[in-house]
Motif scaffolding. Structure first.
Motif, PDB file in Angstrom:
ATOM      1  N   PRO A 122       0.789  -1.312  -0.003  1.00  0.00           N
ATOM      2  CA  PRO A 122       0.049   0.056  -0.138  1.00  0.00           C
ATOM      3  C   PRO A 122       0.860   1.288  -0.069  1.00  0.00           C
ATOM      4  CG  PRO A 122       0.006  -1.042   2.423  1.00  0.00           C
ATOM      5  CD  PRO A 122       0.855  -1.996   1.154  1.00  0.00           C
ATOM      6  N   ASN A 123       1.971   1.300   0.521  1.00  0.00           N
ATOM      7  CA  ASN A 123       2.982   2.494   0.684  1.00  0.00           C
ATOM      8  C   ASN A 123       4.072   2.495  -0.539  1.00  0.00           C
ATOM      9  OD1 ASN A 123       1.493   3.311   3.147  1.00  0.00           O
ATOM     10  ND2 ASN A 123       2.351   1.244   3.929  1.00  0.00           N
ATOM     11  N   ILE A 124       3.940   3.611  -1.231  1.00  0.00           N
ATOM     12  CA  ILE A 124       4.926   3.844  -2.256  1.00  0.00           C
ATOM     13  C   ILE A 124       5.767   4.930  -1.984  1.00  0.00           C
ATOM     14  CG2 ILE A 124       5.472   4.212  -4.752  1.00  0.00           C
ATOM     15  CD1 ILE A 124       4.108   1.368  -3.986  1.00  0.00           C
ATOM     16  N   GLN A 125       7.118   5.022  -1.586  1.00  0.00           N
ATOM     17  CA  GLN A 125       7.846   5.895  -1.043  1.00  0.00           C
ATOM     18  C   GLN A 125       8.836   6.407  -2.024  1.00  0.00           C
ATOM     19  OE1 GLN A 125      11.833   5.894   1.771  1.00  0.00           O
ATOM     20  NE2 GLN A 125       9.854   5.113   2.623  1.00  0.00           N
ATOM     21  N   CYS A 126       8.882   7.774  -2.462  1.00  0.00           N
ATOM     22  CA  CYS A 126       9.907   8.335  -3.218  1.00  0.00           C
ATOM     23  C   CYS A 126      11.067   8.841  -2.383  1.00  0.00           C
ATOM     24  CB  CYS A 126       9.317   9.690  -4.169  1.00  0.00           C
ATOM     25  SG  CYS A 126       8.572  10.802  -2.988  1.00  0.00           S
ATOM     26  N   SER A 127      12.133   9.059  -3.060  1.00  0.00           N
ATOM     27  CA  SER A 127      13.352   9.415  -2.290  1.00  0.00           C
ATOM     28  C   SER A 127      13.754  11.043  -2.293  1.00  0.00           C
ATOM     29  CB  SER A 127      14.802   8.736  -2.695  1.00  0.00           C
ATOM     30  OG  SER A 127      15.846   9.142  -2.136  1.00  0.00           O
ATOM     31  N   TRP A 128      13.544  11.865  -1.547  1.00  0.00           N
ATOM     32  CA  TRP A 128      13.994  13.177  -1.490  1.00  0.00           C
ATOM     33  C   TRP A 128      15.297  13.600  -1.687  1.00  0.00           C
ATOM     34  CZ3 TRP A 128      17.407  14.955   1.808  1.00  0.00           C
ATOM     35  CH2 TRP A 128      17.165  14.554   3.240  1.00  0.00           C
ATOM     36  N   VAL A 129      16.091  12.483  -1.204  1.00  0.00           N
ATOM     37  CA  VAL A 129      17.709  12.699  -1.319  1.00  0.00           C
ATOM     38  C   VAL A 129      18.126  12.494  -2.844  1.00  0.00           C
ATOM     39  CG1 VAL A 129      19.791  11.455  -0.637  1.00  0.00           C
ATOM     40  CG2 VAL A 129      18.014  11.464   0.980  1.00  0.00           C
ATOM     41  N   LYS A 130      17.284  11.664  -3.613  1.00  0.00           N
ATOM     42  CA  LYS A 130      17.626  11.454  -4.948  1.00  0.00           C
ATOM     43  C   LYS A 130      17.062  12.459  -6.029  1.00  0.00           C
ATOM     44  CE  LYS A 130      18.899   6.574  -4.046  1.00  0.00           C
ATOM     45  NZ  LYS A 130      20.349   6.683  -4.059  1.00  0.00           N
ATOM     46  N   LEU A 131      15.764  12.722  -5.478  1.00  0.00           N
ATOM     47  CA  LEU A 131      14.971  13.422  -6.569  1.00  0.00           C
ATOM     48  C   LEU A 131      15.051  14.951  -6.079  1.00  0.00           C
ATOM     49  CD1 LEU A 131      12.017  11.158  -6.459  1.00  0.00           C
ATOM     50  CD2 LEU A 131      13.450  11.730  -8.440  1.00  0.00           C
ATOM     51  N   GLY A 132      15.378  15.293  -4.966  1.00  0.00           N
ATOM     52  CA  GLY A 132      15.098  16.612  -4.582  1.00  0.00           C
ATOM     53  C   GLY A 132      13.903  16.928  -4.404  1.00  0.00           C
ATOM     54  N   ASP A 133      13.517  18.252  -3.799  1.00  0.00           N
ATOM     55  CA  ASP A 133      12.052  18.778  -3.455  1.00  0.00           C
ATOM     56  C   ASP A 133      11.070  18.781  -4.423  1.00  0.00           C
ATOM     57  OD1 ASP A 133      13.294  18.839  -0.651  1.00  0.00           O
ATOM     58  OD2 ASP A 133      13.113  21.033  -0.655  1.00  0.00           O
ATOM     59  N   GLN A 134      11.519  19.369  -5.687  1.00  0.00           N
ATOM     60  CA  GLN A 134      10.697  19.460  -6.701  1.00  0.00           C
ATOM     61  C   GLN A 134      10.187  18.085  -7.264  1.00  0.00           C
ATOM     62  OE1 GLN A 134       8.946  22.267  -7.462  1.00  0.00           O
ATOM     63  NE2 GLN A 134       9.825  22.989  -5.789  1.00  0.00           N
ATOM     64  N   GLY A 135      11.316  17.316  -7.150  1.00  0.00           N
ATOM     65  CA  GLY A 135      11.048  15.791  -7.780  1.00  0.00           C
ATOM     66  C   GLY A 135      10.129  15.207  -6.850  1.00  0.00           C
ATOM     67  N   THR A 136      10.151  15.329  -5.720  1.00  0.00           N
ATOM     68  CA  THR A 136       9.434  14.703  -4.719  1.00  0.00           C
ATOM     69  C   THR A 136       8.069  14.973  -4.460  1.00  0.00           C
ATOM     70  OG1 THR A 136      11.125  14.538  -2.944  1.00  0.00           O
ATOM     71  CG2 THR A 136       8.982  14.281  -2.276  1.00  0.00           C
ATOM     72  N   VAL A 137       7.710  16.347  -4.733  1.00  0.00           N
ATOM     73  CA  VAL A 137       6.463  16.909  -5.279  1.00  0.00           C
ATOM     74  C   VAL A 137       5.631  16.360  -6.088  1.00  0.00           C
ATOM     75  CG1 VAL A 137       5.193  19.134  -5.774  1.00  0.00           C
ATOM     76  CG2 VAL A 137       6.881  19.240  -3.908  1.00  0.00           C
ATOM     77  N   ALA A 138       6.509  16.137  -7.443  1.00  0.00           N
ATOM     78  CA  ALA A 138       6.176  15.627  -8.661  1.00  0.00           C
ATOM     79  C   ALA A 138       5.667  14.251  -8.297  1.00  0.00           C
ATOM     80  CB  ALA A 138       6.997  15.373  -9.639  1.00  0.00           C
ATOM     81  N   MET A 139       6.247  13.320  -7.616  1.00  0.00           N
ATOM     82  CA  MET A 139       6.081  12.034  -7.397  1.00  0.00           C
ATOM     83  C   MET A 139       5.081  11.847  -6.499  1.00  0.00           C
ATOM     84  SD  MET A 139       8.094  10.963  -9.606  1.00  0.00           S
ATOM     85  CE  MET A 139       9.374  12.016 -10.430  1.00  0.00           C
ATOM     86  N   LEU A 140       4.804  12.631  -5.432  1.00  0.00           N
ATOM     87  CA  LEU A 140       3.661  12.629  -4.516  1.00  0.00           C
ATOM     88  C   LEU A 140       2.332  12.833  -5.360  1.00  0.00           C
ATOM     89  CD1 LEU A 140       5.168  14.687  -1.590  1.00  0.00           C
ATOM     90  CD2 LEU A 140       4.552  12.029  -1.330  1.00  0.00           C
ATOM     91  N   ASN A 141       2.471  13.400  -6.438  1.00  0.00           N
ATOM     92  CA  ASN A 141       1.235  13.816  -7.364  1.00  0.00           C
ATOM     93  C   ASN A 141       1.364  12.599  -8.417  1.00  0.00           C
ATOM     94  OD1 ASN A 141       0.173  16.052  -6.060  1.00  0.00           O
ATOM     95  ND2 ASN A 141       1.803  17.437  -6.874  1.00  0.00           N
ATOM     96  N   GLY A 142       2.053  11.713  -8.349  1.00  0.00           N
ATOM     97  CA  GLY A 142       2.019  10.610  -9.354  1.00  0.00           C
ATOM     98  C   GLY A 142       2.207   9.277  -8.827  1.00  0.00           C
ATOM     99  N   GLY A 143       1.720   8.983  -7.586  1.00  0.00           N
ATOM    100  CA  GLY A 143       1.739   7.702  -7.194  1.00  0.00           C
ATOM    101  C   GLY A 143       2.201   7.356  -5.762  1.00  0.00           C
ATOM    102  N   CYS A 144       2.849   8.344  -5.144  1.00  0.00           N
ATOM    103  CA  CYS A 144       3.462   8.008  -3.809  1.00  0.00           C
ATOM    104  C   CYS A 144       2.843   8.670  -2.809  1.00  0.00           C
ATOM    105  CB  CYS A 144       4.845   8.953  -4.107  1.00  0.00           C
ATOM    106  SG  CYS A 144       6.028   8.229  -5.150  1.00  0.00           S
ATOM    107  N   ASN A 145       2.715   8.070  -1.682  1.00  0.00           N
ATOM    108  CA  ASN A 145       2.189   8.615  -0.627  1.00  0.00           C
ATOM    109  C   ASN A 145       2.894   8.748   0.662  1.00  0.00           C
ATOM    110  OD1 ASN A 145       2.260   5.525  -0.378  1.00  0.00           O
ATOM    111  ND2 ASN A 145       0.986   5.755   1.536  1.00  0.00           N
ATOM    112  N   ASP A 146       4.309   8.539   0.214  1.00  0.00           N
ATOM    113  CA  ASP A 146       5.402   8.611   1.543  1.00  0.00           C
ATOM    114  C   ASP A 146       6.545   9.247   0.853  1.00  0.00           C
ATOM    115  OD1 ASP A 146       7.136   8.189   3.448  1.00  0.00           O
ATOM    116  OD2 ASP A 146       6.801   5.977   3.724  1.00  0.00           O
TER     117      ASP A 146
END
Length: 247
Positions: free
Chosen positions: A174-198
């Motif tokens: 149920p939990n899909i996590q993105c990595s702010w360390v690798k993606l940066g803040d803007q990348g993280t925002v995009a992934m939170l709007n594209g499938g991630c909840n963590d």
């Protein structure tokens, strides 16, 4: 260090801070320690669990395809060994995260195969707490500098992998996590709007991505992570390692 040190460390932590959740030892470390101790993976995990181990990280997964793994690690940890460690841990009641590092010598066929392996394993054990997609950071990576790997995933590939993980692991993990360390803040925002909840944890120190060339820092405060979630229009709450509410 002798292998007896590892369970003793866990026991010492639990003796001093009984409520501390011990999340430790990757599949690679477990295989290595079990071999050094001269015991089976099952028996080594039992020893760690009896000492107080709670969960393990599902790292060292890279891509669960031996064709790719041979290029990345020269067969250091075959897919079958990774699966054996994680499945054995789950059956002993030791849950784990799951991961995939992509954007090096892989392609979408490998991503699909990786997700199928995770889905089948989750169907058997139900032991995965989350899936974390890890974009390859190429800058200082030897495999990139040697001309073998490509320079990390494209923006489109980042979006695709996170979306695929949500779709292909639906009703399983149920939990899909993105990595702010690798993606940066803007990348993280995009992934939170594209499938991630963590969006991951605050961290205290992160060395792997930083040494590979990531420039997004190695620690965040709780307020900073709340701010990133707010940019995505998402509420944020703190969780435990096993995705429970913080007491």
């Amino acid at each position: 260090l002798p292998t007896t040190v590892y369970p003793e460390i866990i026991k010492a932590i639990k003796a001093r801070v009984p409520q501390m959740h011990v999340h430790a030892f990757s599949p690679m470390e477990i295989v290595t320690a079990a071999a050094k101790a001269g015991v089976s993976i099952h028996d080594w995990l039992v020893l760690l669990k009896d000492a107080g181990l709670d969960t393990i990280p599902g790292t060292a997964a890279e891509i669960l395809d031996d064709e790719v793994r041979w290029i990345l690690t020269k067969g250091k940890l075959p897919t079958s060994a990774w699966i054996e460690v994680v499945e054995t841990a789950h059956k002993l009641g030791i849950r784990s995260s799951s991961t995939m590092m992509y954007g090096h010598v892989d392609n979408p066929k490998h991503w699909l195969g990786h997700f199928r392996v995770l889905a089948q394993l989750q169907d058997r054990t139900g032991g995965f707490t989350e899936f974390a997609a890890l974009p390859f950071v190429h800058t200082n990576s030897p495999i990139y500098l040697a001309g073998v790997a490509r320079p990390g995933p494209t923006w489109q590939e980042n979006r695709a992998v996170h979306a695929m993980s949500r779709l292909l692991l639906h009703q399983r993990i149920p939990n899909i996590q993105c990595s702010w360390v690798k993606l940066g803040d803007q990348g993280t925002v995009a992934m939170l709007n594209g499938g991630c909840n963590d969006l991951g944890g605050t961290l205290m120190e992160e060395t792997i991505s930083r040494m590979a060339g990531s420039a997004h820092g190695s620690a965040r405060t709780v307020s900073q992570l709340h701010a990133v979630a707010a940019l995505a229009g998402r509420p944020a709450r703190q969780r435990t390692t096993s995705y429970q509410n913080v007491p």
